[in-house]
Design a protein around this motif. Structure first.
Motif, short mmCIF file in Angstrom:
data_model
loop_
_atom_site.label_atom_id
_atom_site.label_comp_id
_atom_site.label_asym_id
_atom_site.label_seq_id
_atom_site.Cartn_x
_atom_site.Cartn_y
_atom_site.Cartn_z
N VAL A 1 27.49 -22.09 -19.33
CA VAL A 1 27.33 -21.25 -18.14
C VAL A 1 26.63 -19.94 -18.51
N VAL A 2 27.04 -19.34 -19.64
CA VAL A 2 26.43 -18.08 -20.08
C VAL A 2 24.94 -18.27 -20.33
N LYS A 3 24.58 -19.40 -20.96
CA LYS A 3 23.17 -19.67 -21.25
C LYS A 3 22.32 -19.76 -19.99
N LYS A 4 22.92 -20.18 -18.88
CA LYS A 4 22.17 -20.41 -17.64
C LYS A 4 22.07 -19.17 -16.75
N ILE A 5 22.73 -18.07 -17.14
CA ILE A 5 22.65 -16.85 -16.33
C ILE A 5 21.22 -16.34 -16.32
N ILE A 6 20.71 -15.99 -15.15
CA ILE A 6 19.31 -15.58 -14.98
C ILE A 6 19.22 -14.06 -14.93
N HIS A 7 18.25 -13.52 -15.67
CA HIS A 7 18.00 -12.07 -15.66
C HIS A 7 17.12 -11.74 -14.46
N GLU A 8 17.63 -10.84 -13.60
CA GLU A 8 16.91 -10.53 -12.35
C GLU A 8 16.34 -9.13 -12.29
N GLY A 9 16.94 -8.16 -13.01
CA GLY A 9 16.44 -6.79 -12.99
C GLY A 9 17.02 -5.96 -11.87
N GLY A 10 16.64 -4.67 -11.86
CA GLY A 10 17.14 -3.74 -10.84
C GLY A 10 17.50 -2.42 -11.46
N GLY A 11 18.35 -1.64 -10.75
CA GLY A 11 18.78 -0.34 -11.23
C GLY A 11 19.94 -0.43 -12.20
N THR A 12 20.62 0.72 -12.41
CA THR A 12 21.73 0.76 -13.38
C THR A 12 22.89 1.52 -12.78
N ASN A 13 23.71 0.87 -11.96
CA ASN A 13 24.89 1.50 -11.34
C ASN A 13 26.16 1.02 -12.05
N ILE A 14 26.44 1.66 -13.18
CA ILE A 14 27.61 1.24 -13.97
C ILE A 14 28.90 1.63 -13.26
N GLY A 15 28.93 2.78 -12.60
CA GLY A 15 30.15 3.23 -11.92
C GLY A 15 30.62 2.24 -10.87
N GLU A 16 29.69 1.76 -10.06
CA GLU A 16 30.04 0.77 -9.02
C GLU A 16 30.54 -0.52 -9.67
N ALA A 17 29.89 -0.91 -10.80
CA ALA A 17 30.32 -2.12 -11.50
C ALA A 17 31.74 -1.97 -12.04
N LEU A 18 32.06 -0.79 -12.58
CA LEU A 18 33.41 -0.55 -13.10
C LEU A 18 34.44 -0.60 -11.96
N SER A 19 34.10 -0.03 -10.82
CA SER A 19 35.02 -0.04 -9.67
C SER A 19 35.32 -1.47 -9.22
N SER A 20 34.30 -2.34 -9.30
CA SER A 20 34.51 -3.73 -8.86
C SER A 20 35.47 -4.48 -9.76
N MET A 21 35.61 -4.02 -11.01
CA MET A 21 36.46 -4.75 -11.96
C MET A 21 37.94 -4.60 -11.65
N LYS A 22 38.30 -3.57 -10.89
CA LYS A 22 39.71 -3.32 -10.57
C LYS A 22 40.34 -4.54 -9.91
#
Length: 1509
Positions: free
Chosen positions: A638-659
């Motif tokens: 599954v990890v091998k099949k993940i596709i790189h798509e690009g975009g910005g860098t919103n780490i804060g929002e990503a951290l909030s989603s992990m809760k």
């Protein structure tokens, strides 16, 4: 030069062709200047034997030599080239025969031949080349190129010439002359006597008698040296408060002038003045050896400073001496009144003399030192190393010669060979050139010889192209690169590359190559950092001149020594993966590989470690959660099949989603485990990260922040919340280098939880340590301590620093809190004296004793941190400390002496060496984790059936019952739960007993813990006796018990009061013990101690008592150790069985004082056997360089005599090839008796073991390997073929600990018997039954099914241990297809009746297809310890050769075969007897009375099973 022609004079050459040879030789000789001081030529003609035509010194002028060539007579005969080459080495290239090799004159042999040799040329040619002779090969006609390659030096295109005929041989004259002349010049430069630059520095205050002795000896020394501007250059100075130079290296040019000046030398009186040797050494560095002062370091000339010291220096000398040594100067210390300690502080290792007699130095100054394999490199068993060498125009001829010296020196110190370290060399300017591939050479001597004439071609500097070329053309299978072997590239350059190195270096590192970057002079530091692997401090080296390459050698060699944390049982781990536009596809792929490597490190599963992944750019995107994939392979795909798509860098929002994801984790698992988030980013976030990261930490999530490239350091700290959980690498390909650091950090929290131990730090505080280095040592010590859990019943720490003397900072009882320790370490002040490590070890040893605060009953460690060699003996004090059971880790920094560190620790596995003090940072977690893993109590994955028998009576309230649940959960957490590991069950009792869950209901730790929390207290009275009786049935197979396969079974009774039926306790608990169940009784509060002891069978070690339910939790550690002891299987030594057993003992020089311990261990093993003619035969051999026979299997039939021989024999010793002879019948070995070889060694083999060991195993010999100390595991695995037969102990003292594990490991006693039928002759029958063809089949099968009644059948350690027999029946057609097949069921009468009633509708055959059918059938369906094939046959239906081949394959697949055959004719009997050469045992049944049939079947079958099992 000395040139010898070896000319083929065999009968395949006609007279005309031989005349062509004479012409060729004459034309070649014409071009040389023949003279005793120039070129000498010898000639040998050979056929069946070599014939010396003329020696090197026979003809001293050209005319005489040409006349001798013209008079050559063609001799005729065969072609034995190998014999002739050996003749050259022994009879021509010797001093007696006129060779001038000792005078460093180049040696060359030219072999001319037209036919393939009838003898071996490989070894003779190798010996000649190793003798220092350059070998050319000229092939005429259709001769095989492979033979010429074997003879000649490499590369072939330079040293091999070929021609179609002898007539055309003349065309090769110019080519040969050109190459020979080049080789003569290259070798002349390589062998040129570089003499030495020698400077004497004399203490001006030495006593007059010492000065007189020195002067007289100096005159004698100078008269014996070849002095002068082009020979040995000499300088002379004296020192006191300052330095006075009497003459420099360049002052005088002739021997006469130098000797005269030395005679005028007088000491300048400096009475009462200080002796500032440190200042003098600094002056020497700036003034004595420079080119302006006559120094020739830039020409590769060795430089010596000879210090004659009359007393200890009044100023510090260490750093001044180190700086001078860094310039490549060897400092010789000579005693004219100074102490040994004073000389130790400045002299180079191995260059201290206890006299001022300088004539002692004559050999040192005139003999070329032979480079040897360094101690650091002896453990580097396998690696592929390629040197990528800059040859651009900026280097110059002289510097490239120094480069050759450096390469030769480094490679000399590596343990090279086809199965060890392979070496390649690529040089580059504008274009790269491969000179040596990884499979070019088998011998180091050939490599070193080739380096001597490595060409220098000048040009540009395209380093990037060279890196790309090396990856694509050298690190390939075709060029000798090996899979699963460490790959290393060493780039050496003196300037800035004219092309880009970044991408090419990344590609090289991505391919798994570790890159070292060595920069000289004007090399671009940023470029070196771009190329090198991570951590950069470990893989980048810089020097400011080519002269300083040589001092770099030792550091590089130590680093080229290319040589887990415990897998966490339960955790929930999420990856937060940067998917922004700044990341390239290659970078994204590196991240995927990094994640895949981490997931394969853990035990993935719904009840173990679960993993999920979220990628983020502008917003987060869940790729898979914790519950989606339950195995590592699926997750990897599954990890091998993940596709790189690009975009910005919103780490804060990503951290909030992990809760939310982590909240779901507890719900889906049913309980909370450790939770981790691994964040990877390459840039600054476009939103805030601190608040969402803190919210996750409050939720209990531990966050690791990994920054790459342009990531923001402050932001990484905010994400991680702790600098220790922050990591940074320059590029994505370097992610893999920090994998282990992250895994250790994840593991250490759990691993250190229940550790107990005494840890003492012993830190070097001598003058060798810089102020900055001392502070880094303090920081390292604090960091390691901080990772341990300090407490009165946990980890105790002590600290002592040392120099010439020792200073105790705090002992093991001073601090039980971390803060006090850290404050004391901060206040430590450096001692700045000598380095007496041995004395310090003796001093610190006493603090491990109970009288000084130590706890000898827990694990104890000593950690020594030092950057230099000790000035006293460390071996004996360190050995004495290890004898007390203290495990020692030796940490060496900078120029530490690896051999001394190994002497301290007792094993190089416990030695860590870092180039700089900065390297200590990487060691912090690694070392702390070793303490936690080794100090943690409990068992390593025991198999056990454990049932809790829990009192649920009314006297226990709800809170107390919860305490019991917590206690049981703690015990479960200490074990490894699994279907084939530890199983748990619970029975609750009061008035009656009731099973809550059985041993076969739950196979995961998490589910067991969940079930424990759901237990409901029954309430009522305390009928413990009835509960004991009730529990016995739940250890049976029906409820998941594994008594039949000898899994230990434990009943843990927990009660708080006296039993209502106390009169039943003894009988019921005794019944449990009689059935093999261990009873552990745990009493709380009002429990009766006598009742507890009764239930435990009077064994007080299995009785535990606490006054309060809350105190139960304190007992689980003690109870866990009892469980561990109970699950250890007893001795499994076959003291009553037949066996042929041979010991192969190492007696290399490394064994020395430990020999008696190995002998005692061997004698102890033998003592467990019944040594006799009928039962055990024991043999013994020993090895080091050569094998030596000691005891053959038929030498002794008496145990006492044999043990006496073992204890008193002389000792020498090599070898697996040799040991096969021991298992021949002539040496006492027996057919059909198990054969075992026990190898005991403390070092790695210097020859290839894999093929030899495989040949031994193919003889049916089981090999056990016992490694003492640091032995390369892969080599042992190659010897035994299976990890279960490899045993490792730290020292010879620990050998006795494995006695019960060694011979032979317990295994389940199970037998699978496959019965087949070959009935080819069905004439005169119509669908007859199997029972009609095979009379008495039913009775024979019954005998087999009752095989367990045979005494001592299996090696279980218990004579009446149950034997499980399963019988399968098969009918197979001529193509190997099953007509009938019962698989392998437990024996039953129903199955047997069906088989007896089988109708034979077609013939069956004894052929290859039948044997192949059984090979596949056993592989697919049988898991038994012993596998037996029994075939009832009426004769062979295929030729013996084919059956031999197929039966060999069957045997090698692990089957023990018997053949039962009914003889129908004399011809069949002959065929069957020819099968005795097959790879199985043979039993022959002839039509004889029924009662004999059955008796023979039973006895023989029982006998063979015993032999196999």
């Amino acid at each position: 030069g000395d040139i010898v022609f070896l000319v083929d004079g065999s009968s395949s050459i006609d007279d005309k062709s031989f005349q062509d040879i004479r012409t060729f030789l004459r034309n070649t000789i014409q071009s040389f200047e023949i003279d005793p001081d120039k070129v000498q030529i010898g000639l040998v003609q050979y056929s069946d034997d070599p014939y010396p035509e003329f020696q090197l010194t026979d003809h001293r002028d050209k005319n005489s030599l040409l006349a001798a060539v013209e008079n050559l007579t063609h001799r005729g005969g065969g072609t034995e080239t190998g014999k002739a080459i050996d003749f050259l080495q022994k009879e021509y290239f010797t001093k007696e025969a006129g060779s001038r090799a000792e005078r460093r004159v180049p040696q060359i042999a030219v072999v001319i031949t037209d036919g393939e040799s009838t003898d071996d040329v490989l070894e003779p040619a190798r010996r000649l080349r190793q003798h220092g002779v350059i070998v050319f090969a000229i092939g005429v006609g259709q001769i095989k190129q492979t033979q010429l390659i074997t003879i000649a030096n490499w590369p072939s295109e330079r040293f091999i010439l070929t021609t179609d005929s002898y007539q055309k041989l003349q065309d090769q004259t110019n080519s040969l002359l050109e190459t020979v002349c080049l080789s003569l010049e290259d070798q002349r430069l390589a062998l040129v006597d570089r003499f030495a630059d020698i400077f004497f520095l004399v203490d001006s205050g030495i006593a007059s008698n010492q000065f007189t002795l020195f002067r007289n000896e100096l005159f004698r020394l100078l008269n014996r040296l070849e002095l002068g501007a082009s020979g040995y250059r000499v300088g002379l100075a004296q020192y006191g408060q300052d330095v006075r130079v009497d003459f420099r290296l360049s002052t005088y040019e002739t021997k006469q002038q130098i000797v005269a000046a030395a005679r005028r030398f007088r000491l300048r009186s400096q009475t009462g003045q200080p002796r500032n040797l440190g200042q003098a050494l600094s002056y020497a560095k700036e003034n004595f050896f420079t080119a302006e002062a006559g120094g020739r370091a830039d020409q590769g000339t060795p430089q010596y400073l000879i210090v004659v010291a009359g007393k200890d220096s009044d100023d510090p000398v260490f750093w001044s001496a180190e700086n001078l040594k860094d310039e490549g100067v060897i400092i010789v210390g000579m005693d004219a009144g100074a102490t040994q300690d004073a000389l130790d502080r400045f002299a180079s290792p191995g260059y201290i003399f206890d006299s001022s007699r300088v004539t002692l130095l004559i050999d040192l100054l005139t003999t070329q030192r032979v480079e040897t394999v360094t101690e650091d490199c002896k453990t580097a068993n396998k690696a592929d190393i390629v040197f990528i060498v800059d040859e651009s125009g900026s280097i110059g001829e002289e510097n490239f010669r120094l480069m050759r010296d450096f390469l030769r020196s480094v490679i000399s110190g590596l343990e090279t060979g086809p199965s060890k370290i392979r070496v390649g060399i690529v040089t580059y300017n504008n274009v790269p050139t491969a000179h040596i591939s990884l499979n070019s050479f088998r011998d180091k001597a050939d490599i070193l010889q080739f380096i001597s004439f490595l060409p220098y071609r000048q040009g540009g500097t395209k380093t990037g192209a060279a890196l790309h070329f090396t990856l694509k053309n050298i690190f390939t299978e075709e060029k000798g690169s090996r899979k699963d072997v460490p790959k290393v590239a060493v780039v050496i350059t003196d300037g800035e590359s004219q092309d880009n190195v970044t991408e090419q270096a990344i590609a090289l590192r991505r391919a798994g190559v570790t890159v070292f970057a060595v920069g000289i002079k004007e090399a671009n530091k940023a470029e070196l950092l771009e190329m090198a692997s991570y951590p950069k401090s470990k893989f980048v080296f810089t020097v400011d001149s080519f002269v300083k390459l040589k001092p770099l050698k030792e550091t590089l060699q130590a680093t080229l020594n290319v040589n887990f944390c415990s897998k966490k049982d339960q955790a929930d781990i999420f990856f937060l993966m940067d998917d922004s536009g700044s990341i390239t596809n290659e970078d994204f792929s590196d991240m995927q590989k990094f994640i895949i490597e981490i997931l394969h490190t853990f035990r993935i599963g719904p009840d173990h470690v679960r993993m999920g992944l979220v990628k983020y750019s502008d917003s987060p995107s869940l790729q898979f959660d914790l519950t989606q994939h339950s195995d590592a392979k699926t997750m990897e795909n599954v990890v091998k099949k993940i596709i790189h798509e690009g975009g910005g860098t919103n780490i804060g929002e990503a951290l909030s989603s992990m809760k939310g994801h982590f909240e779901n984790a507890k719900t889906s698992r049913g309980y909370k485990v450790s939770e981790y988030l691994i964040v990877i980013t390459d840039g600054k976030s476009e939103d805030k990260v601190q608040i969402p990261a803190e919210e996750l930490r409050r939720q209990g999530v531990i966050i690791y922040a990994i920054g790459v490239k342009s990531s923001n350091d402050n932001e990484l700290n905010e994400i991680a919340g702790d600098p220790k959980r922050k990591f940074f690498v320059d590029s994505f390909d370097a992610l893999k280098t920090i994998k282990n650091n992250i895994i250790r950090e994840i593991c250490i929290l759990e691993a250190c939880k229940d550790t107990q131990g005494d840890i003492f730090f012993l830190t070097d505080s001598s003058e060798r340590i810089s102020e900055e280095g001392f502070q880094k040592m303090k920081n390292f010590t604090k960091s390691v301590i901080s990772k341990s859990i300090i407490g009165q019943d946990k980890v105790h720490v002590g600290l002592m620093q040392y120099s010439t003397t020792s200073r105790l900072e705090f002992d093991l009882t001073t601090h039980y809190n971390l803060e006090g320790m850290l404050n004391t370490i901060d206040d430590m002040e450096q001692m700045n004296e000598g380095t007496r490590t041995g004395r310090a070890i003796t001093e610190v040893s006493q603090y491990f004793d109970a009288a000084r605060g130590g706890r000898p009953w827990v694990k104890q460690w000593l950690v020594i941190i030092t950057d230099g060699k000790s000035q006293d003996n460390v071996r004996e004090p360190a050995h004495a400390l290890r004898d007390k059971g203290v495990v020692t880790y030796a940490i060496g920094v900078d120029k530490a002496n690896s051999r001394k560190l190994s002497d301290i620790s007792g094993s190089s596995q416990r030695v860590f060496i870092e180039n700089t003090f900065d390297g200590l940072k990487e060691l912090e977690t690694k070392l702390a984790l070793k303490f936690c893993e080794k100090g943690k109590r409990g068992c390593f994955k025991p198999s056990a059936d454990i049932i809790f028998l829990v009192d649920g009576s009314g006297s226990i309230d709800e809170e107390q019952f919860k305490s019991m649940q917590t206690f049981m959960a703690s015990v479960v957490k200490e074990t490894t739960v699994g279907e084939n590991l530890t199983r748990f069950g619970v029975i609750l009792y009061s008035d009656a007993a009731n099973s809550s869950f059985t041993l076969n209901k739950i196979y995961s730790k998490g589910k067991v813990l969940e079930a424990l929390q759901q237990l409901v207290q029954p309430d009522g009275s305390t009928y413990t006796g009835a509960a004991l009786a009730y529990s016995l049935q739940y250890f049976n197979a029906k409820h998941g018990g594994r008594r039949e396969i000898r899994v230990p079974q434990i009943l843990m009774v927990i009660t708080d009061g006296a039993a209502t039926d106390r009169d039943r306790l003894k009988a019921e608990s005794d019944a449990l013990r009689k059935n093999g169940v261990t009873v552990i009784s745990i009493g709380v509060k009002d429990a009766d101690r006598k009742e507890l002891e009764t239930m435990a069978g009077g064994d007080t070690s299995k009785v535990f008592f606490v006054d309060d339910f809350k105190d139960l939790i304190t007992q689980y550690k003690n109870i866990s150790s009892v469980i561990c002891d109970s699950t250890k299987r007893g001795k499994c030594i076959q003291t009553y069985n037949q066996t042929d057993l041979v010991f192969l003992l190492d007696y290399s020089s490394s064994i020395n004082l430990e020999e008696h311990k190995m002998i005692n261990f061997t004698a102890s093993v033998v003592d467990n056997f019944n040594v006799s003619k009928e039962l055990a035969h024991v043999g013994l051999a020993q090895f080091s360089d050569k094998p030596k026979d000691e005891i053959h299997l038929n030498t002794y039939n008496n145990k006492t005599k044999m043990i006496g021989h073992i204890r008193n024999r002389p000792y020498k010793g090599k070898a697996l090839v040799h040991i096969r002879d021991y298992f021949h019948e002539s040496k006492g070995s027996r057919r059909d008796v198990p054969k075992n070889l026990v190898l005991i060694t403390d070092g790695n083999s210097h020859d290839d073991v894999e093929d030899a060991a495989e040949a031994v195993r193919k003889m049916g010999i089981t090999i056990f390997a016992i490694a003492v100390g640091d032995v390369f595991y892969l080599q042992l695995l190659q010897i035994t073929g299976t990890p279960e037969k490899v045993f490792n102990v730290d020292s010879f003292d620990s050998l006795t600990n494995i006695l019960s594990l060694l011979l032979f490991p317990c295994s389940d006693c199970t037998i699978d018997v496959a019965i087949g039928f070959d009935i080819t002759d069905t004439s005169g029958s119509n669908n007859m039954l199997i029972s009609d063809y095979i009379q008495h089949l039913e009775e024979i099968v019954h005998h087999i099914s009752h095989i367990s009644t045979v005494d001592n059948l299996c090696c279980t350690g218990v004579p009446q241990s149950p034997v499980k027999t399963q019988i399968a029946f098969h009918l197979v057609d001529s193509d190997g297809r099953a007509l009938y097949d019962t698989s392998f069921p437990d024996f039953s009468e129903d199955v047997l009746k069906k088989v007896l009633s089988w109708k034979l509708s077609q013939p069956t055959y004894f052929n290859s297809e039948l044997l192949n059918f059984y090979k596949e059938r056993f592989k697919a369906r049988s898991k038994a310890t012993v596998k037996v094939l029994m075939i009832f046959s009426d004769g062979l239906d295929e030729n013996v050769v084919s059956l031999q081949r197929e039966s060999k394959l069957l045997r090698e697949s692990g089957k023990n075969m018997q053949l039962f055959t009914k003889i129908t004719s004399f011809q069949t009997l002959l065929l069957v007897f020819s099968l005795r050469h097959l790879y199985f045992s043979l039993l022959i049944f002839i039509d004889i009375p029924m009662h004999f049939d059955l008796m023979l079947a039973h006895k023989l079958f029982s006998y063979y099973i015993r032999c196999m099992g």
